[in-house]
Scaffold this active site. Sequence first.
Site, PDB file in Angstrom:
ATOM      1  N   ASP A 342      39.268  47.801  30.845  1.00 42.07           N
ATOM      2  CA  ASP A 342      38.784  46.624  31.689  1.00 42.07           C
ATOM      3  C   ASP A 342      39.617  45.326  31.185  1.00 42.07           C
ATOM      4  OD1 ASP A 342      35.542  47.475  30.594  1.00 42.07           O
ATOM      5  OD2 ASP A 342      36.627  48.102  32.453  1.00 42.07           O
ATOM      6  N   SER A 367      41.721  40.192  31.372  1.00 41.81           N
ATOM      7  CA  SER A 367      40.440  40.712  31.099  1.00 41.81           C
ATOM      8  C   SER A 367      39.963  40.737  32.684  1.00 41.81           C
ATOM      9  CB  SER A 367      39.575  39.705  30.319  1.00 41.81           C
ATOM     10  OG  SER A 367      38.217  39.963  30.379  1.00 41.81           O
ATOM     11  N   ARG A 368      39.509  41.739  32.901  1.00 40.54           N
ATOM     12  CA  ARG A 368      38.891  42.184  34.356  1.00 40.54           C
ATOM     13  C   ARG A 368      37.647  41.710  34.254  1.00 40.54           C
ATOM     14  NH1 ARG A 368      41.620  47.913  36.545  1.00 40.54           N
ATOM     15  NH2 ARG A 368      43.064  47.911  34.898  1.00 40.54           N
ATOM     16  N   VAL A 369      36.822  41.455  33.403  1.00 43.15           N
ATOM     17  CA  VAL A 369      35.515  40.767  33.112  1.00 43.15           C
ATOM     18  C   VAL A 369      35.634  39.249  33.412  1.00 43.15           C
ATOM     19  CG1 VAL A 369      33.391  40.397  31.888  1.00 43.15           C
ATOM     20  CG2 VAL A 369      34.627  42.740  31.681  1.00 43.15           C
TER      21      VAL A 369
END
Lengths: 503, 134
Positions: A342, A367-369
Amino acid sequence: MAQADRIIERLSKEIEGFKDDVSAENVGTVLEVGDGITKIAGLDDLASSEIVEIETKDGEKILGLALNLEEDEVGVVIFGSYKNIAEGDVARATGRILSVPVGDAMIGRTVDALLTPIDGKGEIKTDKMNPVEKVAPGVMTREPVGEPLQTGIKAIDAMVPVGRGQRELIIGDRQTGKSAVAIDTIINQKGQNIKCIYVAIGQRESKIRKITKKLEEAGAMEYTTVVLAGSSTSAAMNFLAPYSGAALSEYFMEKGEDVLIVYDDLSKHAMSYRQMSLLLKRPPGREAYPGDVFYLHSRLLERSARLNEANGGGSVTALPIIETQAGDVSAYIPTNVISITDGQIYLESDLFNKGIRPAINAGLSVSRVGSSAQTKIIKKLAGTLRLDLAQYRELEAFAAFGSDVDADTKQKLERGKRTVEILKQGQYEPLSVAEQAIIIFAVTGGFADDIDADTIVDWEKGLHKFASSNHGELVDEINREKIISDDIKDRMKQTIEEYKEMV
Amino acid sequence: MKYSSQQYAEALYKSASSIPSKNNDEIVENFIEILKSHEVLYKYKSILKAYRTILMKNNKLPEVIMTCASDISNEVKEEVLGALEIDKKVKLRLRVDKKMIGGVFVKYNNRLFDLSLARRLARLNGRLLASSTK
């Protein structure tokens, strides 16, 4: 006496009535052994990944894992030393699919890839076993990642935040500080009620000893387990170690606890798996890796998740590490793991050599979050940090030509220089949320514009000491609430101005 | 054309499997002639080893390994083989392991018959423990 007579009578009846049948079992015979792999004939009902026990002529029992089930023979990888196994030795199926002991007793211990202790502190008493290979939690049992996991590293928490249940890859060339980032994150979990597991795959034992010593000094071994498959152990143990670590992490997650697991590093894990697959005569693919090398890592990393409340609400946050060669992130294994995780934290050798440590390239790190995994206060204060740094890099290249710049550009250049300096951080010096908030506020708010860029690092250290000793209630409030308000801003401003007057 | 020891062994196995066993002597003679004509008689040891492996893989190795706590007479050996319905013509290898206490282990291809005293005592122990907790 009467009771003794009754016992004797009962035992006599049992012995007289005892009937024993001949026990016949299917066994196998070792055909050949070498390089940690044995070929066994027989064992017709063997299951894949079943543990096989080989009894040598001296009576020693050696365990192995059945990986290749062929028409007329079975390929078994041996755990540990295979030197005493000889052709003709008897092999038995144990009926057990590989599982490892798990439990709270593992905390604070250093164990091998089968989670048996190697730290000389005695046996680990636990009766719970978890399977090494397990299907990852399903979609409906999961919860989106929304709670932050503080690494204590300003550059990461501000620009590439990590949340509980996320998989964030740490990628870079050798000697760029990848393990250092992971260890600082573990040290920063003190008092956060997060269990940590550090899985060392193919690492030098001297390096691991240094790490465990540092963790002991920082008090981190009170909540950490070290799983070690060193460079001198067999490829089978190196292959198993991350899965054993994942099995241990699942034990805590299923109890509703939060876990941080570090896999250091998965490049060596892939190489061990390649070695085993080639010896088992599995067909090689790209770069001689077997065809399922993607699945090797995807099934491992998918076991890191955040569970919903109905399933306990626990989480496993994974920090896998990948070592690149000459900065090539487009190589086979790095691209595989980047597509699984992620987000990634990209560490560059050039930045490291220039003294920017941690050597995080904010442009390539992601950070894909995103900000869902960030505390509100840091989200507010560091919202434009990544963009400001990108603009600074552009302007820096432009200003290098020596042309005159306008006042606004000059101010941006000076602010950018100071931002780069304050994002530097010493090893084993993780910062709390309050310390990060105060320094980011000081720089982005322009309060550090009159501080010399070369001395701002020392200035920052003094500021932290001043804030904790003179404004401890502000520091505690920020660490506790993690939100920003006008009142908090005013108090931070006051703290900074008082400190500046003092120095 | 050169053939490996494994290939010679596989060919021999296929030939021996496809014809009645009373012609085995003829098969062996023919095989030796072929090895002579190919000038590879020196490979006979590795061919034998490969052939033995093929027999083992196909559960046809005519060999029994019997492990006892002490040496046993031929009558006892034959009695054990008879009780387990194993052809008495197989080659018998006897091993002595004093740690066994008594009884016998018999391994025939990929079947292991555990007739040891240690296993019986362990079973009896289990039964006695189970009944004592009732």
